[in-house]
Design an enzyme around this catalytic site. Sequence first.
Site, PDB file in Angstrom:
ATOM      1  N   ASP A 336       0.874  -1.162   0.000  1.00  0.00           N
ATOM      2  CA  ASP A 336       0.000   0.000   0.000  1.00  0.00           C
ATOM      3  C   ASP A 336       0.922   1.226   0.000  1.00  0.00           C
ATOM      4  OD1 ASP A 336      -2.343   1.617   0.391  1.00  0.00           O
ATOM      5  OD2 ASP A 336      -1.716   1.830   2.477  1.00  0.00           O
ATOM      6  N   ASP A 530      -1.155  -0.883   6.226  1.00  0.00           N
ATOM      7  CA  ASP A 530      -1.265  -0.378   7.592  1.00  0.00           C
ATOM      8  C   ASP A 530      -2.186  -1.230   8.445  1.00  0.00           C
ATOM      9  OD1 ASP A 530      -3.805   0.277   6.735  1.00  0.00           O
ATOM     10  OD2 ASP A 530      -3.401   2.420   6.581  1.00  0.00           O
ATOM     11  N   ASP A 534      -6.662  -1.823   4.936  1.00  0.00           N
ATOM     12  CA  ASP A 534      -6.278  -2.833   3.957  1.00  0.00           C
ATOM     13  C   ASP A 534      -6.597  -4.255   4.411  1.00  0.00           C
ATOM     14  OD1 ASP A 534      -5.045  -0.953   2.127  1.00  0.00           O
ATOM     15  OD2 ASP A 534      -3.513  -0.723   3.658  1.00  0.00           O
TER      16      ASP A 534
END
Length: 635
Positions: A336, A530, A534
């Site tokens: 991410d 994180d 996600d």
Amino acid sequence: MTRKQKKTLYRILIAFVLFVVCLLLPTVRLSGPIPLLSVVQDRDGCGAYTLAKWPLFLIPYLVIGWDVLWKAVRNIMHGQVFDENFLMCVATIGALVIGEYPEAVAVMLFYQVGELFQNVAVSRSRQSISALMDIRPDYANVERDGQLVQVDPDEVAVDDVIVIKAGERVPLDGTVLEGTSALDTAALTGESLPRDVSAGDEVISGCVNLSGLLHVKVSKPFGQSTVARILDLVENSSEKKAQAEHFITKFARYYTPIVVFAALALAVIPSLMDGQWETWVPRALNFLVVSCPCALVISIPLSFFGGIGGASKQGILVKGSNYLEALAQAGVVVFDKTGTLTQGKFSVTAVHPQGMSEQELLELAALAEQFSTHPISKSIVAAWGGLADQSRAAGVEEIAGHGVQAVIDGRRVLAGNRKLMDREQIAVTSDHDHPGTVIHVAVDGQYAGHLVIADQPKSTSAQALRELKAAGVRQTVMLTGDAQGAAQAVAEQLGLDRFYAQLLPAGKVERVEELLRDKGPKEKLVFVGDGINDAPVLSRADIGVAMGALGSDAAIEAADIVLMDDDLLKLPVAVRIARKTLAIVRQNVVFALGVKLLVLVLSAMGRANMWAAVFADVGVSVLAILNASRMLKAK
């Protein structure tokens, strides 16, 4: 060394001394009446007799082996016949029966040395994880009737105020109400640099208060606190076994009875054919000693346990050895962007005024944005650096999806995106292509310039990506919801292989599905995020890694591996530890099986005596355990 291990060591030393005494006792030749149970006829046939040593050898044998004998009997009574205790008992008792007294004692003695060595190695491995258990707080200080009372952390409720003195461990998660201090987070993150906190800052349980007195308002009950969840994670990590561990468990279940019946066949069948029982029975006993699967059964779980312990020292929590095994096969790592590769904090990276100075453009935009809580607005105010003055602003109106308008010092100021300028029919005369979010500013209907807001990469991201490549990762990919230009700039700056921009959460899952289909048959896909936004992607990947997740319940739940701080450099460390663990496991399997197979064949052929059998069992076990113990210092 534990008290139990010390007792075993004393038994070994006592048995060894008695064993040496028995070996050094002189042979006494007697004539006349035969002492009962103490003599055997001398082979010279001259009527003289030799004092038999077997009753003496029984003393060190029982001193060192009574517990093995008892375990074998107890396990047989519970239906667990074929284990290492049974093999040792059959082999050594058989050696005593055929007159190989020194060999019988030596086998049991060296077996116990190997067991002690194994227990010490396991204890060392456990200490690397149990050190983490020291983070559990013993008490919490709660003010009651004007007095500080020490209570169990479980008894403290949410919204209670606790007092943390200098030198004490933070017992629960919460927010600082009063006081300033520095917190030692090394036990949780592996980071030696203290973290400064003051009123309004969040603190997490398990840290140590180094200096000032803190009053903290509790935000979670102890059962849901960071420290409780971490302890639960570590304590249960051994339940999720790797494929190699499952294989060895299943292997030992079938292997042991097979070798027992093979040894029985080796003793009986050739003896019935040629009548040489004195030749084939010792060979069968050697065969039994060699066949003990201790080296495999112990060293492989110990390798994974050591890997998990070594990772925990680095601030990396692995939920089970199966995830460590999978991480060793990582070929594709997907990241991410925001908060993982980048800082997750917006900042003004460029100011392009038109008809005024940069500082004046920043001031007008900041005064217009000062009432907004949006991260972009906060970044503009921070970049200006002046003191917010609400008296200078009037008629402030936030226009959803466009920006904000306000009257600043009597001038109508617009600050927002291109759509706001188009709506107000203001011509944008300077629109450079910049990676990031562009905030346009207009004053009294005239275009005044624009600001560029971007999320900066973390200082360690590029190095972490390089180290991942060096560790054997084939491809690095970034997924983000940001605009194409901003994503491309970050990807090029960090050296990522691929990136996908403007993705919604569902789009990230779709991209991960594509990457899973495209990866190699033996590769694993790792997703790093994180752990909060996600969770769907973390769950879908082969291995989900949550970073910067200290104190995040969602991260600890969704991820398979948790990096205890936001340092991306911990990820290549985790990959190296995983690959070293798997390499050591393979080394031990090949070495143990290779040596045992060789000595088994030699034993059946009569080319290996009991001492070679002892090395093939105890020696191989010790060497395999030594090799596995290297994981405790893995980095």
